[in-house]
Write an enzyme that holds these catalytic residues in place. Structure first.
Site, PDB file in Angstrom:
ATOM      1  N   ASP A  21      -8.099  23.723 -30.398  1.00  0.00           N
ATOM      2  CA  ASP A  21      -8.683  24.033 -31.702  1.00  0.00           C
ATOM      3  C   ASP A  21      -7.704  23.741 -32.841  1.00  0.00           C
ATOM      4  O   ASP A  21      -6.501  23.929 -32.685  1.00  0.00           O
ATOM      5  CB  ASP A  21      -9.084  25.508 -31.724  1.00  0.00           C
ATOM      6  N   THR A  67     -21.449  22.044 -26.722  1.00  0.00           N
ATOM      7  CA  THR A  67     -22.854  21.776 -27.057  1.00  0.00           C
ATOM      8  C   THR A  67     -23.102  22.022 -28.544  1.00  0.00           C
ATOM      9  O   THR A  67     -23.918  21.343 -29.171  1.00  0.00           O
ATOM     10  CB  THR A  67     -23.784  22.688 -26.222  1.00  0.00           C
ATOM     11  N   ASN A  69     -20.951  21.444 -30.910  1.00  0.00           N
ATOM     12  CA  ASN A  69     -20.288  20.410 -31.719  1.00  0.00           C
ATOM     13  C   ASN A  69     -21.236  19.295 -32.152  1.00  0.00           C
ATOM     14  O   ASN A  69     -20.936  18.546 -33.089  1.00  0.00           O
ATOM     15  CB  ASN A  69     -19.107  19.801 -30.959  1.00  0.00           C
TER      16      ASN A  69
END
Length: 246
Positions: A21, A67, A69
């Site tokens: 991240d 999913t 994103n």
């Protein structure tokens, strides 16, 4: 600064998972577009994979694309898919050199055809490697994974393939995307965020969680070792007491 030599190789986590991240925020701090962060994040992936292979970590799973994103700006998604294809082409030699086998989890059929083709080729070209298993979570969501497993099991119950009273953790595990992986021992998340974000919810039941403030493009050998040392200094009880373990 920590180095790989600081790690106790007798107490390694078997399965390390990483929520990578902070690419976008890393780029924003530098006055650049988010895609610049993703491009530099690829280098952090390479460093982390090679360092884990040197330590002889058996399983490394990277949360590459969720999913959720797909809801990001179209340009960013397209760039991520192009980066995926380009990176896979470049890394085959490195993966084979380090005896690393590539696998994937997620709804791979939702990826662009070029990405699916590259994935299939790299998986095939590294399938005989016997060292670390590198798994990319792509178009992956843990709730979707669990829902899919429940549907499969329900269908088999309906067709008398599985008896309801025989459903246990082993049966559930065999119906998950991660059926070829052991449970996660150490989960690392970068960028300072402290949440799981729909990643391996079943598989991290007893994982040690490690959160680091560094953005993913800056994640280095030092940060990886710091996370592993934190893991090695914890007492893993799995519901038992310290006295029972001793």
């Amino acid at each position: 600064m920590y180095t790989l030599e600081d790690v106790d190789t007798d107490k390694l986590p078997k399965h390390v998972a990483v929520i990578m991240d902070g690419n976008g925020r890393w780029a924003k701090e530098r006055g650049r577009l988010r895609v610049f962060g993703h491009e530099n994040g690829v280098e952090a992936v390479r460093r982390t994979v090679e360092n884990c292979a040197k330590l002889q970590i058996q399983f490394l799973t990277l949360y590459a694309f969720s999913t959720e994103n797909w809801n990001r700006p179209k340009l960013e998604v397209e760039t991520l898919m192009k980066l995926l294809v380009a990176s896979l082409r470049k890394e085959v030699k490195t993966l084979n050199k380090n005896n690393i086998r590539l696998k994937t989890i997620g709804n791979i059929q939702s990826l662009p055809s070029k990405a699916q083709k590259e994935l299939s080729e790299v998986i095939s070209k590294t399938s005989k490697n016997s060292g670390m298993t590198l798994t990319l979570a792509l178009s992956y969501g843990s709730r979707e994974e669990i829902k899919s497993a429940v549907k499969d099991i329900a269908s088999k119950v309906k067709n008398n393939i599985i008896s309801p009273e025989n459903i246990d953790e082993t049966v559930i595990n065999t119906h998950l995307y991660t059926h070829f992986l052991p449970d996660v021992d150490l989960l690392i998340r970068t960028s300072g965020e402290q949440r799981i974000s729909n990643f391996l919810l079943w598989q991290i039941a007893y994982a040690e969680l490690y959160f680091n403030d560094v953005f993913w493009p800056d994640f280095s050998e030092h940060h990886l070792v710091e996370a592993i040392l934190s893991y090695q200094n914890r007492e893993r009880r799995f519901g038992k007491t310290s006295e029972q373990l001793n």
